[in-house]
Scaffold this motif. Structure first.
Motif, PDB file in Angstrom:
ATOM      1  N   MET A  18       0.828  -1.214   0.000  1.00 50.64           N
ATOM      2  CA  MET A  18       0.000   0.000   0.000  1.00 50.64           C
ATOM      3  C   MET A  18       0.859   1.259   0.000  1.00 50.64           C
ATOM      4  O   MET A  18       0.340   2.365  -0.070  1.00 50.64           O
ATOM      5  CB  MET A  18      -0.902   0.032   1.240  1.00 50.64           C
ATOM      6  N   GLY A  19       2.149   1.091   0.105  1.00 55.01           N
ATOM      7  CA  GLY A  19       3.030   2.238   0.209  1.00 55.01           C
ATOM      8  C   GLY A  19       3.393   2.517   1.652  1.00 55.01           C
ATOM      9  O   GLY A  19       3.896   3.586   1.977  1.00 55.01           O
ATOM     10  N   GLY A  20       3.121   1.545   2.494  1.00 52.84           N
ATOM     11  CA  GLY A  20       3.475   1.686   3.898  1.00 52.84           C
ATOM     12  C   GLY A  20       2.383   2.329   4.723  1.00 52.84           C
ATOM     13  O   GLY A  20       1.440   2.912   4.200  1.00 52.84           O
ATOM     14  N   VAL A  21       2.539   2.191   6.020  1.00 50.64           N
ATOM     15  CA  VAL A  21       1.589   2.749   6.971  1.00 50.64           C
ATOM     16  C   VAL A  21       2.365   3.342   8.148  1.00 50.64           C
ATOM     17  O   VAL A  21       3.563   3.122   8.294  1.00 50.64           O
ATOM     18  CB  VAL A  21       0.599   1.683   7.496  1.00 50.64           C
ATOM     19  N   ARG A  22       1.636   4.044   8.973  1.00 47.89           N
ATOM     20  CA  ARG A  22       2.189   4.621  10.194  1.00 47.89           C
ATOM     21  C   ARG A  22       1.357   4.111  11.358  1.00 47.89           C
ATOM     22  O   ARG A  22       0.129   4.030  11.258  1.00 47.89           O
ATOM     23  CB  ARG A  22       2.106   6.136  10.115  1.00 47.89           C
ATOM     24  N   HIS A  34      -2.788   5.514   6.931  1.00 50.18           N
ATOM     25  CA  HIS A  34      -2.241   5.588   5.574  1.00 50.18           C
ATOM     26  C   HIS A  34      -2.741   6.900   4.991  1.00 50.18           C
ATOM     27  O   HIS A  34      -3.944   7.194   5.054  1.00 50.18           O
ATOM     28  CB  HIS A  34      -2.718   4.396   4.743  1.00 50.18           C
ATOM     29  N   GLN A  35      -1.850   7.694   4.478  1.00 51.11           N
ATOM     30  CA  GLN A  35      -2.174   9.005   3.901  1.00 51.11           C
ATOM     31  C   GLN A  35      -3.009   9.842   4.865  1.00 51.11           C
ATOM     32  O   GLN A  35      -3.949  10.525   4.470  1.00 51.11           O
ATOM     33  CB  GLN A  35      -2.865   8.841   2.555  1.00 51.11           C
ATOM     34  N   GLY A  36      -2.685   9.770   6.142  1.00 50.41           N
ATOM     35  CA  GLY A  36      -3.341  10.589   7.146  1.00 50.41           C
ATOM     36  C   GLY A  36      -4.640  10.048   7.708  1.00 50.41           C
ATOM     37  O   GLY A  36      -5.205  10.642   8.609  1.00 50.41           O
ATOM     38  N   LEU A  37      -5.114   8.930   7.169  1.00 49.95           N
ATOM     39  CA  LEU A  37      -6.389   8.370   7.624  1.00 49.95           C
ATOM     40  C   LEU A  37      -6.203   7.090   8.420  1.00 49.95           C
ATOM     41  O   LEU A  37      -5.442   6.204   8.024  1.00 49.95           O
ATOM     42  CB  LEU A  37      -7.307   8.062   6.435  1.00 49.95           C
ATOM     43  N   ASN A  38      -6.937   6.987   9.514  1.00 54.86           N
ATOM     44  CA  ASN A  38      -6.952   5.776  10.322  1.00 54.86           C
ATOM     45  C   ASN A  38      -7.886   4.768   9.655  1.00 54.86           C
ATOM     46  O   ASN A  38      -9.065   5.036   9.477  1.00 54.86           O
ATOM     47  CB  ASN A  38      -7.439   6.100  11.735  1.00 54.86           C
ATOM     48  N   ALA A  98      -7.107  -4.594   2.892  1.00 53.98           N
ATOM     49  CA  ALA A  98      -6.572  -3.360   3.475  1.00 53.98           C
ATOM     50  C   ALA A  98      -6.993  -2.152   2.642  1.00 53.98           C
ATOM     51  O   ALA A  98      -7.371  -1.112   3.193  1.00 53.98           O
ATOM     52  CB  ALA A  98      -5.054  -3.440   3.578  1.00 53.98           C
ATOM     53  N   ARG A  99      -6.962  -2.298   1.338  1.00 45.13           N
ATOM     54  CA  ARG A  99      -7.373  -1.186   0.469  1.00 45.13           C
ATOM     55  C   ARG A  99      -8.868  -0.902   0.612  1.00 45.13           C
ATOM     56  O   ARG A  99      -9.296   0.252   0.546  1.00 45.13           O
ATOM     57  CB  ARG A  99      -6.996  -1.488  -0.975  1.00 45.13           C
ATOM     58  N   LYS A 100      -9.660  -1.952   0.805  1.00 45.84           N
ATOM     59  CA  LYS A 100     -11.100  -1.747   1.054  1.00 45.84           C
ATOM     60  C   LYS A 100     -11.308  -0.989   2.363  1.00 45.84           C
ATOM     61  O   LYS A 100     -12.153  -0.099   2.450  1.00 45.84           O
ATOM     62  CB  LYS A 100     -11.843  -3.080   1.106  1.00 45.84           C
TER      63      LYS A 100
END
Length: 121
Positions: A18-22, A34-38, A98-100
Motif C-alpha cells: 500500500m506504500g506503507g503505513v504509520r 495511511h495518507q493521514g487516515l486511520n 486493506a485497500r477496502k
C-alpha cells in the motif's frame, strides 16, 4: 491492549504494497494510518479493519465480528472488524482487504466538513 514490536514489524511488511503505513499509539493499542487516515486498529496484537455497510457482509461471511473493547458485548466498535486469520497467509488478498478498509476511511472522511477532513492524498 498493546502492539508488540514484532507484530508491528509483521504488519508493516504486510502493508508495504500500500506504500506503507504509520502506527500511532491510541487507547492502549495502536491506530494504523495511511495518507493521514486511520483505517485499522490493533489491540493485543490483533488487527481490525475499518468497515461499513459496503464491507460488513465480507466480514460476516468470514465469521469476523466487531472490535469489542470490554467484557460487556454491548461495548463494541462496529466500525472495526476482526481481520480474517487466513489473510495473513495470503498477502495479495490481505492487500485487497486493506485497500477496502482504506476506502471505508476515505468515505467516512468525505462525510466530514471540508475543514475537518484528514485525507491528504
Amino acid at each position: 491492549m498493546s502492539l508488540s514490536p514484532d507484530y508491528q514489524d509483521f504488519l508493516s511488511e504486510l502493508f508495504e504494497p500500500m506504500g506503507g503505513v504509520r502506527f500511532r499509539k491510541m487507547f492502549g493499542g495502536a491506530g494504523v494510518f495511511h495518507q493521514g487516515l486511520n483505517f485499522a486498529i490493533v489491540a493485543d496484537d490483533t488487527l481490525y479493519f475499518k468497515a461499513d455497510e459496503t464491507t460488513f457482509a465480507d466480514f460476516d461471511a468470514e465469521g469476523c465480528g466487531p472490535f469489542v473493547y470490554s467484557t460487556d458485548p454491548y461495548k463494541a466498535m462496529t466500525g472495526y472488524r476482526l481481520v480474517p486469520e487466513r489473510l495473513y497467509d495470503e498477502p495479495d488478498e490481505f492487500t485487497v482487504w486493506a485497500r477496502k478498509a482504506f476506502a471505508v476511511a476515505m468515505r467516512a472522511d468525505l462525510k466530514k466538513p471540508p475543514a475537518k477532513r484528514k485525507f491528504t492524498g
